[in-house]
Design a protein around this motif. Structure first.
Motif, PDB file in Angstrom:
ATOM      1  N   HIS A   4       0.799  -1.336  -0.077  1.00  0.00           N
ATOM      2  CA  HIS A   4       0.055   0.049   0.216  1.00  0.00           C
ATOM      3  C   HIS A   4       0.762   1.456  -0.116  1.00  0.00           C
ATOM      4  CE1 HIS A   4      -3.453  -2.307   0.602  1.00  0.00           C
ATOM      5  NE2 HIS A   4      -2.877  -3.123   1.390  1.00  0.00           N
ATOM      6  N   TYR A   5       2.100   1.018   0.038  1.00  0.00           N
ATOM      7  CA  TYR A   5       3.122   2.296   0.098  1.00  0.00           C
ATOM      8  C   TYR A   5       4.510   1.794  -0.499  1.00  0.00           C
ATOM      9  CZ  TYR A   5       5.479   0.051   3.961  1.00  0.00           C
ATOM     10  OH  TYR A   5       6.387  -0.582   4.695  1.00  0.00           O
ATOM     11  N   LYS A   6       5.188   2.621  -1.132  1.00  0.00           N
ATOM     12  CA  LYS A   6       6.642   2.284  -1.649  1.00  0.00           C
ATOM     13  C   LYS A   6       7.568   3.244  -0.674  1.00  0.00           C
ATOM     14  CE  LYS A   6       4.766   0.031  -4.812  1.00  0.00           C
ATOM     15  NZ  LYS A   6       3.710  -0.821  -4.047  1.00  0.00           N
ATOM     16  N   LEU A   7       8.708   2.550  -0.461  1.00  0.00           N
ATOM     17  CA  LEU A   7       9.721   3.250   0.444  1.00  0.00           C
ATOM     18  C   LEU A   7      10.942   3.691  -0.538  1.00  0.00           C
ATOM     19  CD1 LEU A   7      10.220   0.949   3.330  1.00  0.00           C
ATOM     20  CD2 LEU A   7       9.222   3.017   3.357  1.00  0.00           C
ATOM     21  N   LEU A  29       2.994   7.374  11.152  1.00  0.00           N
ATOM     22  CA  LEU A  29       2.035   6.831  12.064  1.00  0.00           C
ATOM     23  C   LEU A  29       1.596   7.765  12.911  1.00  0.00           C
ATOM     24  CD1 LEU A  29       3.368   3.308  12.557  1.00  0.00           C
ATOM     25  CD2 LEU A  29       1.577   3.960  11.151  1.00  0.00           C
ATOM     26  N   GLU A  30       2.398   8.735  13.491  1.00  0.00           N
ATOM     27  CA  GLU A  30       1.860   9.912  14.069  1.00  0.00           C
ATOM     28  C   GLU A  30       0.961  10.838  13.808  1.00  0.00           C
ATOM     29  OE1 GLU A  30       5.388  11.253  16.604  1.00  0.00           O
ATOM     30  OE2 GLU A  30       5.918   9.336  17.040  1.00  0.00           O
ATOM     31  N   GLU A  31       1.746  11.224  12.430  1.00  0.00           N
ATOM     32  CA  GLU A  31       1.018  12.631  11.908  1.00  0.00           C
ATOM     33  C   GLU A  31      -0.285  12.276  11.021  1.00  0.00           C
ATOM     34  OE1 GLU A  31       2.148  15.782  12.358  1.00  0.00           O
ATOM     35  OE2 GLU A  31       3.218  15.240  13.712  1.00  0.00           O
ATOM     36  N   VAL A  32      -0.262  11.221  10.015  1.00  0.00           N
ATOM     37  CA  VAL A  32      -1.029  11.169   8.984  1.00  0.00           C
ATOM     38  C   VAL A  32      -2.434  10.757   9.489  1.00  0.00           C
ATOM     39  CG1 VAL A  32      -1.595  10.085   6.591  1.00  0.00           C
ATOM     40  CG2 VAL A  32       0.771  11.071   7.145  1.00  0.00           C
ATOM     41  N   PRO A  33      -2.434   9.566  10.447  1.00  0.00           N
ATOM     42  CA  PRO A  33      -3.874   9.147  10.775  1.00  0.00           C
ATOM     43  C   PRO A  33      -4.749  10.276  11.547  1.00  0.00           C
ATOM     44  CG  PRO A  33      -2.517   7.695  11.438  1.00  0.00           C
ATOM     45  CD  PRO A  33      -1.549   8.635  10.806  1.00  0.00           C
ATOM     46  N   GLU A  34      -3.848  11.073  12.228  1.00  0.00           N
ATOM     47  CA  GLU A  34      -4.604  12.381  12.860  1.00  0.00           C
ATOM     48  C   GLU A  34      -5.047  13.446  11.850  1.00  0.00           C
ATOM     49  OE1 GLU A  34      -2.434  16.054  15.578  1.00  0.00           O
ATOM     50  OE2 GLU A  34      -2.162  13.828  16.536  1.00  0.00           O
ATOM     51  N   ASP A  35      -4.152  13.830  10.889  1.00  0.00           N
ATOM     52  CA  ASP A  35      -4.683  14.667   9.908  1.00  0.00           C
ATOM     53  C   ASP A  35      -5.896  14.013   8.975  1.00  0.00           C
ATOM     54  OD1 ASP A  35      -2.340  16.394  10.543  1.00  0.00           O
ATOM     55  OD2 ASP A  35      -1.038  15.457   9.187  1.00  0.00           O
ATOM     56  N   ALA A  36      -5.662  12.858   8.742  1.00  0.00           N
ATOM     57  CA  ALA A  36      -6.781  12.089   8.021  1.00  0.00           C
ATOM     58  C   ALA A  36      -8.154  12.323   8.812  1.00  0.00           C
ATOM     59  CB  ALA A  36      -6.677  10.666   7.806  1.00  0.00           C
ATOM     60  N   ALA A  99      -6.644   4.483   1.819  1.00  0.00           N
ATOM     61  CA  ALA A  99      -5.230   4.218   1.493  1.00  0.00           C
ATOM     62  C   ALA A  99      -4.422   4.447   2.677  1.00  0.00           C
ATOM     63  CB  ALA A  99      -4.554   5.413   0.418  1.00  0.00           C
ATOM     64  N   VAL A 100      -4.790   5.497   3.270  1.00  0.00           N
ATOM     65  CA  VAL A 100      -4.134   6.071   4.802  1.00  0.00           C
ATOM     66  C   VAL A 100      -4.334   4.589   5.790  1.00  0.00           C
ATOM     67  CG1 VAL A 100      -4.297   7.486   6.986  1.00  0.00           C
ATOM     68  CG2 VAL A 100      -4.462   8.348   4.704  1.00  0.00           C
ATOM     69  N   GLU A 101      -5.569   4.218   5.890  1.00  0.00           N
ATOM     70  CA  GLU A 101      -5.814   3.178   6.775  1.00  0.00           C
ATOM     71  C   GLU A 101      -4.983   1.590   6.616  1.00  0.00           C
ATOM     72  OE1 GLU A 101      -9.549   0.462   7.452  1.00  0.00           O
ATOM     73  OE2 GLU A 101     -10.098   2.290   7.829  1.00  0.00           O
ATOM     74  N   ALA A 105      -1.732   0.335   8.787  1.00  0.00           N
ATOM     75  CA  ALA A 105      -1.801  -1.250   9.180  1.00  0.00           C
ATOM     76  C   ALA A 105      -0.375  -1.953   8.663  1.00  0.00           C
ATOM     77  CB  ALA A 105      -3.107  -1.722   8.693  1.00  0.00           C
ATOM     78  N   GLU A 106      -0.265  -1.712   7.517  1.00  0.00           N
ATOM     79  CA  GLU A 106       1.081  -2.165   6.710  1.00  0.00           C
ATOM     80  C   GLU A 106       2.353  -1.479   7.385  1.00  0.00           C
ATOM     81  OE1 GLU A 106       2.931  -3.396   2.544  1.00  0.00           O
ATOM     82  OE2 GLU A 106       1.048  -2.201   2.620  1.00  0.00           O
ATOM     83  N   LEU A 107       2.555  -0.385   7.710  1.00  0.00           N
ATOM     84  CA  LEU A 107       3.627   0.250   8.332  1.00  0.00           C
ATOM     85  C   LEU A 107       3.870  -0.606   9.926  1.00  0.00           C
ATOM     86  CD1 LEU A 107       3.678   3.895   7.250  1.00  0.00           C
ATOM     87  CD2 LEU A 107       5.422   2.284   6.648  1.00  0.00           C
ATOM     88  N   LYS A 108       2.562  -0.562  10.339  1.00  0.00           N
ATOM     89  CA  LYS A 108       2.749  -0.978  11.881  1.00  0.00           C
ATOM     90  C   LYS A 108       3.427  -2.577  11.876  1.00  0.00           C
ATOM     91  CE  LYS A 108      -0.844   1.633  14.342  1.00  0.00           C
ATOM     92  NZ  LYS A 108      -2.042   1.616  14.778  1.00  0.00           N
ATOM     93  N   SER A 109       2.754  -3.263  10.840  1.00  0.00           N
ATOM     94  CA  SER A 109       3.154  -4.849  10.642  1.00  0.00           C
ATOM     95  C   SER A 109       4.648  -4.711  10.192  1.00  0.00           C
ATOM     96  CB  SER A 109       2.327  -5.429   9.675  1.00  0.00           C
ATOM     97  OG  SER A 109       2.995  -6.706   9.422  1.00  0.00           O
ATOM     98  N   ASP A 110       4.992  -3.991   9.207  1.00  0.00           N
ATOM     99  CA  ASP A 110       6.310  -4.094   8.569  1.00  0.00           C
ATOM    100  C   ASP A 110       7.425  -3.619   9.604  1.00  0.00           C
ATOM    101  OD1 ASP A 110       4.934  -4.928   6.265  1.00  0.00           O
ATOM    102  OD2 ASP A 110       5.449  -3.007   5.099  1.00  0.00           O
ATOM    103  N   PHE A 111       7.212  -2.510  10.424  1.00  0.00           N
ATOM    104  CA  PHE A 111       7.822  -2.144  11.285  1.00  0.00           C
ATOM    105  C   PHE A 111       7.963  -2.383  12.638  1.00  0.00           C
ATOM    106  CE2 PHE A 111       8.435   0.585   7.394  1.00  0.00           C
ATOM    107  CZ  PHE A 111       9.837   0.894   7.153  1.00  0.00           C
TER     108      PHE A 111
END
Length: 113
Positions: A4-7, A29-36, A99-101, A105-111
């Motif tokens: 869902h994202y690219k690094l 994870l700190e910024e984008v969900p809050e902004d969304a 897309a944000v959601e 989820a994927e970033l939390k899992s991947d990192f």
């Protein structure tokens, strides 16, 4: 990983420093969900100014992590910026929020965050 994202651009910015990449993921994870959430609320309330501000703030991070919805986010931003009262922006908003959601989820899992 990286569905869902690219690094690619994150790695380029971080010069492949894995600690810095992880820090950028945490910042996402700190910024984008809050902004969304702010964006979702503003659109629901037809608060054009705050919709514009939230979308505008999200743009660089959405672009950096290549979520693939930058053009849709810009549509939402412009809805707020130009107070397009005759336009229903809800479907575009849902695309961005999903897309944000998915990325969160994927970033939390991947990192492991």
């Amino acid at each position: 990983m990286e569905q869902h994202y690219k690094l690619f651009r994150v790695r380029e910015l971080a010069d492949n420093d894995e600690d810095f990449i992880a820090t950028l993921a945490e910042a996402f994870l700190e910024e984008v969900p809050e902004d969304a959430e702010r964006l979702k609320k503003a659109v629901a309330e037809k608060d054009y100014y705050n919709a514009y501000q939230a979308a505008h703030k999200m743009k660089p991070t959405i672009d950096l992590f290549e979520l693939g919805v930058l053009d849709v986010l810009i549509e939402v931003q412009d809805w707020g910026k130009f107070e397009k009262r005759d336009l229903d922006i809800s479907s575009q908003l849902e695309i961005v929020l999903l897309a944000v959601e998915n990325t969160v989820a994927e970033l939390k899992s991947d990192f492991n965050l």
